[in-house]
Design an enzyme around this catalytic site. Structure first.
Site, mmCIF file in Angstrom:
data_model
loop_
_atom_site.group_PDB
_atom_site.id
_atom_site.type_symbol
_atom_site.label_atom_id
_atom_site.label_comp_id
_atom_site.label_asym_id
_atom_site.label_seq_id
_atom_site.Cartn_x
_atom_site.Cartn_y
_atom_site.Cartn_z
ATOM 1 C CG ASP A 1 -1.799 1.051 1.038
ATOM 2 O OD1 ASP A 1 -2.207 1.336 0.053
ATOM 3 O OD2 ASP A 1 -2.150 1.562 2.328
ATOM 4 C CG ASP B 1 -1.964 7.388 0.905
ATOM 5 O OD1 ASP B 1 -0.981 8.281 1.013
ATOM 6 O OD2 ASP B 1 -2.776 7.246 0.036
#
Length: 259
Positions: free
Chosen positions: A13, A15
């Site tokens: 991922d 963020d």
């Protein structure tokens, strides 16, 4: 986990794992550098459908993180891949930004508000009542309802912002129709991403900061999962979930030596 095969490809991922509020998380640069040098397939994922891979590449580079365009996979791209598999060269009424419209154009979709096959809802900072009303009427007339991701809120410097999931709930309330969400935690996003880089779930790992999206999607896709504590999920929250990541680490810096 002793019988698991070595990790040959990585999904992570963005963020909360690589960056936080526009600032690189310590260790992110070293992790990405080692991935590039290793030659192992990898993808940086985001549920945010606003930006194109080219946009994200430029934004990350300004932060000092070098992620090639071909190593970025967004919920907009997963949505477009899903629609291309379901109904090639179809039509869609789209609420969203360039990341979503570009992905749909790239698969040959026509964007229209005249009897579209689908209403596709993505992230935007300018949700309008007019556009939502149009979406409701088109869905009531038979268009299928698709959303890029179920995230109900998004981060900003001022606090939480309503996101795709919240707007989808409004449209569902008005139409009685539930959308199909293509992004995390749907393992579809993981599987289409793995297919893109020619990787297999059995020898792949997913790194994320959220138990309810990243870890869940990775687990359901059959991958090893690593939860980092630099994002939304706190250590004391992990036990509240009925499933666990393969391993919990403090940050991405703790995974550099795993590559």
């Amino acid at each position: 986990m002793a019988d698991r095969k070595p990790i040959d490809s990585w999904l992570t991922d963005m963020d909360g794992v690589l960056i936080h509020e526009g600032v690189p998380i310590p260790g992110a640069d070293a992790f990405l550098k080692k991935l590039r040098e290793s030659g192992k397939p990898f993808l940086v994922l985001t549920n945010n459908s606003i930006y194109t891979p080219r946009d994200l590449h430029a934004r990350l580079r300004r932060m000092g993180l070098d992620v090639p365009i071909e190593n970025i996979w967004t919920s907009a791209m997963a949505t477009a891949q899903f629609l291309d598999d379901q109904r090639p060269e179809g039509t869609a009424y789209v609420i969203g930004e360039a990341g979503l419209t570009t992905a749909l154009h790239d698969i040959g979709y026509i964007l229209t508000d005249h009897e579209p096959d689908y209403v596709v809802l993505g992230e935007t900072r300018t949700y309008s009542f007019e556009a939502m009303t149009k979406a409701v009427r088109l869905i009531n007339d038979g268009a299928r309802f698709i959303c890029t991701n179920p995230d109900e809120t998004g981060p900003s410097a001022e606090g939480a912002l309503p996101a795709t999931g919240a707007v989808a709930a409004l449209i569902t309330k008005a139409t009685g129709k539930q959308p199909y969400f293509a992004g995390k935690p749907n393992p579809l996003m993981m599987r289409t991403g793995l297919n893109t880089i020619g990787a297999h779930s059995e020898t792949s790992a997913m790194i994320g900061d959220r138990m309810d999206t990243d870890v869940l999607a990775g687990m359901e896709a059959g991958m090893q999962t690593f939860l980092v504590l630099t994002g939304l999920t706190r250590p004391e929250q992990v036990e509240a979930f009925p499933y666990r990541p393969s391993k919990v680490v403090d940050s991405i810096a703790d995974l550099v030596d795993r590559i």
